[in-house]
Scaffold this motif. Structure first.
Motif, PDB file in Angstrom:
ATOM      1  N   PHE A 257       0.843  -1.192   0.000  1.00  0.00           N
ATOM      2  CA  PHE A 257       0.000   0.000   0.000  1.00  0.00           C
ATOM      3  C   PHE A 257       0.883   1.248   0.000  1.00  0.00           C
ATOM      4  O   PHE A 257       1.905   1.300   0.688  1.00  0.00           O
ATOM      5  CB  PHE A 257      -0.916   0.002   1.228  1.00  0.00           C
ATOM      6  CG  PHE A 257      -1.942  -1.084   1.211  1.00  0.00           C
ATOM      7  CD1 PHE A 257      -3.139  -0.929   0.536  1.00  0.00           C
ATOM      8  CD2 PHE A 257      -1.707  -2.289   1.864  1.00  0.00           C
ATOM      9  CE1 PHE A 257      -4.087  -1.943   0.517  1.00  0.00           C
ATOM     10  CE2 PHE A 257      -2.644  -3.302   1.849  1.00  0.00           C
ATOM     11  CZ  PHE A 257      -3.841  -3.130   1.171  1.00  0.00           C
ATOM     12  N   HIS A 258       0.489   2.240  -0.776  1.00  0.00           N
ATOM     13  CA  HIS A 258       1.245   3.475  -0.893  1.00  0.00           C
ATOM     14  C   HIS A 258       0.788   4.444   0.201  1.00  0.00           C
ATOM     15  O   HIS A 258      -0.383   4.840   0.253  1.00  0.00           O
ATOM     16  CB  HIS A 258       1.042   4.101  -2.273  1.00  0.00           C
ATOM     17  CG  HIS A 258       1.516   3.215  -3.389  1.00  0.00           C
ATOM     18  ND1 HIS A 258       1.329   3.516  -4.714  1.00  0.00           N
ATOM     19  CD2 HIS A 258       2.185   2.031  -3.382  1.00  0.00           C
ATOM     20  CE1 HIS A 258       1.848   2.569  -5.471  1.00  0.00           C
ATOM     21  NE2 HIS A 258       2.356   1.653  -4.682  1.00  0.00           N
ATOM     22  N   LYS A 259       1.737   4.818   1.055  1.00  0.00           N
ATOM     23  CA  LYS A 259       1.461   5.742   2.154  1.00  0.00           C
ATOM     24  C   LYS A 259       2.582   6.765   2.174  1.00  0.00           C
ATOM     25  O   LYS A 259       3.718   6.458   2.524  1.00  0.00           O
ATOM     26  CB  LYS A 259       1.379   4.975   3.482  1.00  0.00           C
ATOM     27  CG  LYS A 259       0.871   5.804   4.642  1.00  0.00           C
ATOM     28  CD  LYS A 259       0.704   4.941   5.883  1.00  0.00           C
ATOM     29  CE  LYS A 259       0.167   5.756   7.043  1.00  0.00           C
ATOM     30  NZ  LYS A 259      -0.002   4.934   8.261  1.00  0.00           N
ATOM     31  N   ALA A 260       2.264   8.006   1.797  1.00  0.00           N
ATOM     32  CA  ALA A 260       3.305   9.007   1.576  1.00  0.00           C
ATOM     33  C   ALA A 260       3.927   9.498   2.873  1.00  0.00           C
ATOM     34  O   ALA A 260       5.138   9.684   2.950  1.00  0.00           O
ATOM     35  CB  ALA A 260       2.724  10.185   0.793  1.00  0.00           C
ATOM     36  N   CYS A 261       3.152   9.734   3.905  1.00  0.00           N
ATOM     37  CA  CYS A 261       3.633  10.376   5.133  1.00  0.00           C
ATOM     38  C   CYS A 261       3.604   9.356   6.265  1.00  0.00           C
ATOM     39  O   CYS A 261       2.579   9.181   6.918  1.00  0.00           O
ATOM     40  CB  CYS A 261       2.770  11.590   5.463  1.00  0.00           C
ATOM     41  SG  CYS A 261       3.330  12.566   6.872  1.00  0.00           S
ATOM     42  N   GLY A 262       4.743   8.681   6.494  1.00  0.00           N
ATOM     43  CA  GLY A 262       4.775   7.666   7.549  1.00  0.00           C
ATOM     44  C   GLY A 262       6.155   7.416   8.093  1.00  0.00           C
ATOM     45  O   GLY A 262       6.448   6.301   8.530  1.00  0.00           O
ATOM     46  N   ASP A 263       7.029   8.437   8.098  1.00  0.00           N
ATOM     47  CA  ASP A 263       8.380   8.285   8.632  1.00  0.00           C
ATOM     48  C   ASP A 263       8.391   8.479  10.141  1.00  0.00           C
ATOM     49  O   ASP A 263       7.511   9.123  10.716  1.00  0.00           O
ATOM     50  CB  ASP A 263       9.332   9.285   7.977  1.00  0.00           C
ATOM     51  CG  ASP A 263       9.399   9.101   6.465  1.00  0.00           C
ATOM     52  OD1 ASP A 263       9.230   7.954   6.023  1.00  0.00           O
ATOM     53  OD2 ASP A 263       9.602  10.104   5.756  1.00  0.00           O
ATOM     54  N   ALA A 264       9.423   7.930  10.793  1.00  0.00           N
ATOM     55  CA  ALA A 264       9.579   8.102  12.235  1.00  0.00           C
ATOM     56  C   ALA A 264       9.988   9.539  12.540  1.00  0.00           C
ATOM     57  O   ALA A 264      10.918  10.080  11.937  1.00  0.00           O
ATOM     58  CB  ALA A 264      10.615   7.128  12.771  1.00  0.00           C
ATOM     59  N   LEU A 265       9.301  10.179  13.475  1.00  0.00           N
ATOM     60  CA  LEU A 265       9.571  11.559  13.862  1.00  0.00           C
ATOM     61  C   LEU A 265      10.507  11.592  15.065  1.00  0.00           C
ATOM     62  O   LEU A 265      10.414  10.755  15.971  1.00  0.00           O
ATOM     63  CB  LEU A 265       8.269  12.288  14.195  1.00  0.00           C
ATOM     64  CG  LEU A 265       7.264  12.449  13.039  1.00  0.00           C
ATOM     65  CD1 LEU A 265       5.995  13.128  13.532  1.00  0.00           C
ATOM     66  CD2 LEU A 265       7.873  13.226  11.892  1.00  0.00           C
ATOM     67  N   GLU A 266      11.394  12.580  15.067  1.00  0.00           N
ATOM     68  CA  GLU A 266      12.327  12.748  16.179  1.00  0.00           C
ATOM     69  C   GLU A 266      11.652  13.548  17.285  1.00  0.00           C
ATOM     70  O   GLU A 266      11.068  14.614  17.032  1.00  0.00           O
ATOM     71  CB  GLU A 266      13.585  13.468  15.698  1.00  0.00           C
ATOM     72  CG  GLU A 266      14.630  13.636  16.779  1.00  0.00           C
ATOM     73  CD  GLU A 266      15.879  14.328  16.261  1.00  0.00           C
ATOM     74  OE1 GLU A 266      16.785  14.601  17.063  1.00  0.00           O
ATOM     75  OE2 GLU A 266      15.927  14.601  15.038  1.00  0.00           O
ATOM     76  N   VAL A 267      11.734  13.039  18.496  1.00  0.00           N
ATOM     77  CA  VAL A 267      11.135  13.692  19.662  1.00  0.00           C
ATOM     78  C   VAL A 267      12.218  14.502  20.357  1.00  0.00           C
ATOM     79  O   VAL A 267      13.271  13.969  20.724  1.00  0.00           O
ATOM     80  CB  VAL A 267      10.511  12.660  20.622  1.00  0.00           C
ATOM     81  CG1 VAL A 267       9.909  13.349  21.831  1.00  0.00           C
ATOM     82  CG2 VAL A 267       9.449  11.837  19.885  1.00  0.00           C
ATOM     83  N   ALA A 268      11.948  15.801  20.540  1.00  0.00           N
ATOM     84  CA  ALA A 268      12.944  16.679  21.163  1.00  0.00           C
ATOM     85  C   ALA A 268      13.014  16.479  22.670  1.00  0.00           C
ATOM     86  O   ALA A 268      14.106  16.539  23.258  1.00  0.00           O
ATOM     87  CB  ALA A 268      12.623  18.138  20.841  1.00  0.00           C
ATOM     88  N   ALA A 269      11.879  16.249  23.328  1.00  0.00           N
ATOM     89  CA  ALA A 269      11.878  16.113  24.791  1.00  0.00           C
ATOM     90  C   ALA A 269      10.664  15.307  25.218  1.00  0.00           C
ATOM     91  O   ALA A 269       9.635  15.282  24.530  1.00  0.00           O
ATOM     92  CB  ALA A 269      11.878  17.477  25.466  1.00  0.00           C
ATOM     93  N   PHE A 270      10.821  14.627  26.369  1.00  0.00           N
ATOM     94  CA  PHE A 270       9.740  13.867  26.987  1.00  0.00           C
ATOM     95  C   PHE A 270       9.416  14.497  28.346  1.00  0.00           C
ATOM     96  O   PHE A 270      10.293  15.008  29.037  1.00  0.00           O
ATOM     97  CB  PHE A 270      10.125  12.399  27.193  1.00  0.00           C
ATOM     98  CG  PHE A 270      10.227  11.603  25.928  1.00  0.00           C
ATOM     99  CD1 PHE A 270      11.395  11.588  25.186  1.00  0.00           C
ATOM    100  CD2 PHE A 270       9.147  10.862  25.472  1.00  0.00           C
ATOM    101  CE1 PHE A 270      11.504  10.855  24.027  1.00  0.00           C
ATOM    102  CE2 PHE A 270       9.236  10.118  24.321  1.00  0.00           C
ATOM    103  CZ  PHE A 270      10.414  10.120  23.590  1.00  0.00           C
TER     104      PHE A 270
END
Length: 635
Positions: A257-270
């Motif tokens: 399946f084609h899914k354009a927006c699905g990359d892992a995002l970097e979290v700046a702080a928890f």
């Protein structure tokens, strides 16, 4: 298909009466049935009726439907569109004119009908395109023994490529396909194998796999774009968006399946409401701080303080992002995990808004993990545009503990600048044109970016061409290297005696020995491993007719011995410097030439210089000048 009006059908009065009762129940509503959000009756099964599409089935489908039940569904398309119905399965016990169990479609105003349908009188095609903007579907069952019932899907005329929830990947004929999946396919019977990362086995139910991959929401349905590629050996199972996929074996094709927006995002702080400071039996402390919540970090995970009434975990992305999904995991150390949770978002970290999904009526509850080892994915449809995201656990196993990762991408385009406000101007940075990719450390003028890029491409092409020419010249020079450099050891393996004629008018005789490198001789170039001996001539001249002699090897001659121009030092017949005819024994015997050949001077067959030697048969002397053999010193 059959469209009819009034009492319809041929047969007798009983059949006409039955059809009349059906129409009365369909249009006016049967007694005892209460409306319930677009459907009513005790024979209704799984039903999802959305604005643009939906799915409905009889009770117990795909099992046997019960006796003496009825259900009525009211379908409506958006204004200005009509309804398209797709018959996934119609398996009603056959009877004459479908009198026992039947499916009937009717227009609520004009009274026009399609049907009735049953097993022996089913629809002529699996797709029915009507010109109705509204329709009523009536299912009725009497006494029967078998039958799965019915499964029906619908969509508006805006989606003519709508498919049934039962369609599988093996039914696709094209390598790249785009279809419209109706709402409500998630809970329909059917298996799926694989996951969104590897792809799905081609025997998987298509629309159900699309929900598992997070491409569409089951509440609304949607357009699906996919491709078929070569299958893999093993498909791993996964739990995502409320569905479990199975582990599958090798298949001929797989669905991607084609899914354009699905990359892992970097979290700046928890950040978290609290965290657990564990003290084990040995008195050692272990912190389950908020920073431990990053997926991929070693154990332990984040865990809330025991006894806390409300626990939450907050993620700061540093800037606004387009968030399309979330991945959660428990703690493998003690098998702690969260089984359900809600999600809220904020742009400033103070004002929070709960996520309600595509329905927009209630806060959406996401299904969490089922153990502390596996990962569970959930999609945000529509996506969330935010910087801060908060996860609030609702239920958990033993203790609130989890690891989290977010999926998404950068914003596709910047918002338009706000109008000027008297409170003070606010600078809005100019967005980078989407058609060009900025180069770090290089400022490009948008008006001159095209010409600059062209110059860079020309320079790069020129450098590449020069490098190719230099490499080609080097290879050609190496292949034409002189023979003496390629095989210098061959020159030492040959002795080079000379055959010299005494007569000045004579020409130098031919030689079969290897010519010297300075004469221009080169080894033949072998261009392939198929070259065999004899294919290339190593020597251009044939063997000479005269006999040749190799250089004899022996002891060096003593000091004071005079060399004879026609013999070997010390040979009989070669006078010494003292004039004594006695000489040491000869170390080399010259062969006796055949009759008629000229004799050399000195030795057994020698004659005095200037005189012709006598012939055994008394023949006259040969007028040809005699040949003289020249011998080189031993090395």
């Amino acid at each position: 298909m059959r469209a009819g009006g009034g009492g319809g059908g041929g047969g007798g009065g009983a059949l006409g009466l039955a059809l009349a009762l059906l129409r009365r129940c369909l249009l006016l509503g049967p007694l005892g049935l209460r409306p319930a959000g677009g459907q009513d009756g005790d024979g209704c099964g799984h039903t999802v009726l959305a604005a643009r599409s939906g799915t409905l089935s009889s009770r117990n489908y795909p099992g046997t439907y019960p006796n003496h039940t009825a259900c009525r569904w009211r379908l409506r398309a958006p204004p200005g569109t009509s309804l398209i119905l797709v018959f996934g399965d119609v398996d009603l016990e056959p009877s004459e004119s479908c009198a026992r169990s039947s499916l009937l479609l009717a227009h609520p105003e004009s009274g026009a009908t399609y049907g009735p349908y049953c097993r022996n009188a089913g629809p002529a095609a699996s797709r029915l395109a009507t010109n109705w903007s509204a329709a009523t579907v009536l299912f009725r069952s009497g006494s029967h023994r078998s039958g799965r019932g019915l499964l029906l899907s619908y969509a508006s005329s805006q989606h003519p490529d709508v498919v049934s929830c039962l369609k599988r990947g093996t039914h696709l004929s094209q390598e790249h396909t785009s279809v419209y999946c109706p709402a409500g396919c998630k809970d329909i019977e059917g298996d799926i194998w694989g996951n969104v990362r590897q792809g799905y086995r081609d025997t998987s139910v298509l629309c159900k796999a699309a929900v598992h991959a997070g491409v569409i929401a089951d509440e609304t349905g949607g357009q699906v774009t996919l491709s078929q590629e070569k299958g893999i050996t093993l498909y791993e199972s996964a739990f995502a968006n409320g569905l479990h996929s199975k582990r599958g074996s090798l298949s001929e094709k797989r669905l991607l399946f084609h899914k354009a927006c699905g990359d892992a995002l970097e979290v700046a702080a928890f950040n978290a409401s609290s965290w657990w400071q564990e003290v084990d039996e040995l008195g050692q402390e272990r912190g389950w701080a908020a920073e431990r919540a990053a997926l991929g970090t070693p154990s332990p995970s984040w865990a809330a303080e025991p006894g806390a009434e409300t626990a939450w975990l907050e993620l700061d992305l540093g800037t606004r992002r387009n968030v399309t999904g979330i991945v959660t995991k428990g703690s493998e150390m003690y098998d702690y995990y969260v089984t359900s949770y809600r999600v809220s978002s904020s742009r400033d970290g103070k004002n929070w808004r709960p996520y309600r999904g595509s329905g927009g009526q209630e806060d959406k509850v996401f299904e969490g993990n089922v153990d502390g080892r596996g990962e569970v994915s959930n999609a945000f449809i529509p996506p969330i545009v935010t910087r801060y995201l908060r996860v609030t656990p609702l239920s958990w196993h033993q203790r609130v503990a989890m690891k989290v990762a977010l999926l998404g991408c950068q914003l596709a385009r910047a918002r338009a600048p706000r109008p000027y406000a008297p409170g003070g101007p606010e600078e809005v940075p100019l967005p980078v044109p989407t058609g060009r990719t900025p180069v770090p450390g290089v400022a490009l003028d948008p008006e001159k970016a095209g010409s600059t890029l062209l110059v860079m491409l020309l320079v790069g092409g020129f450098v590449l061409l020069c490098s190719s020419l230099l490499l080609l010249a080097f290879l050609c020079r190496r292949r034409r290297k002189p023979a003496a450099e390629l095989n210098c050891g061959l020159a030492k393996e040959y002795a080079e005696p000379d055959v010299v004629q005494v007569s000045p008018s004579s020409q130098p005789g031919p030689s079969t020995f290897k010519p010297a490198p300075d004469e221009g001789y080169m080894l033949p170039l072998v261009v392939s491993h198929y070259a065999v001996p004899g294919q290339y001539h190593e020597y251009a001249e044939p063997l000479p007719p005269e006999p040749e002699y190799a250089t004899p090897f022996g002891d060096p001659e003593p000091v004071g011995t005079r060399r004879s121009p026609c013999g070997i030092a010390g040979h009989p017949g070669a006078p010494s410097r003292t004039g004594s005819p006695e000489s040491p024994p000869a170390r080399y015997d010259a062969p006796t030439l055949p009759p008629g050949e000229p004799r050399g001077c000195g030795g057994v067959n020698a004659a005095p210089r200037g005189e012709l030697p006598p012939t055994p048969r008394g023949d006259s002397p040969s007028p040809e000048p005699p040949l003289s053999h020249v011998y080189h010193e031993a090395w």
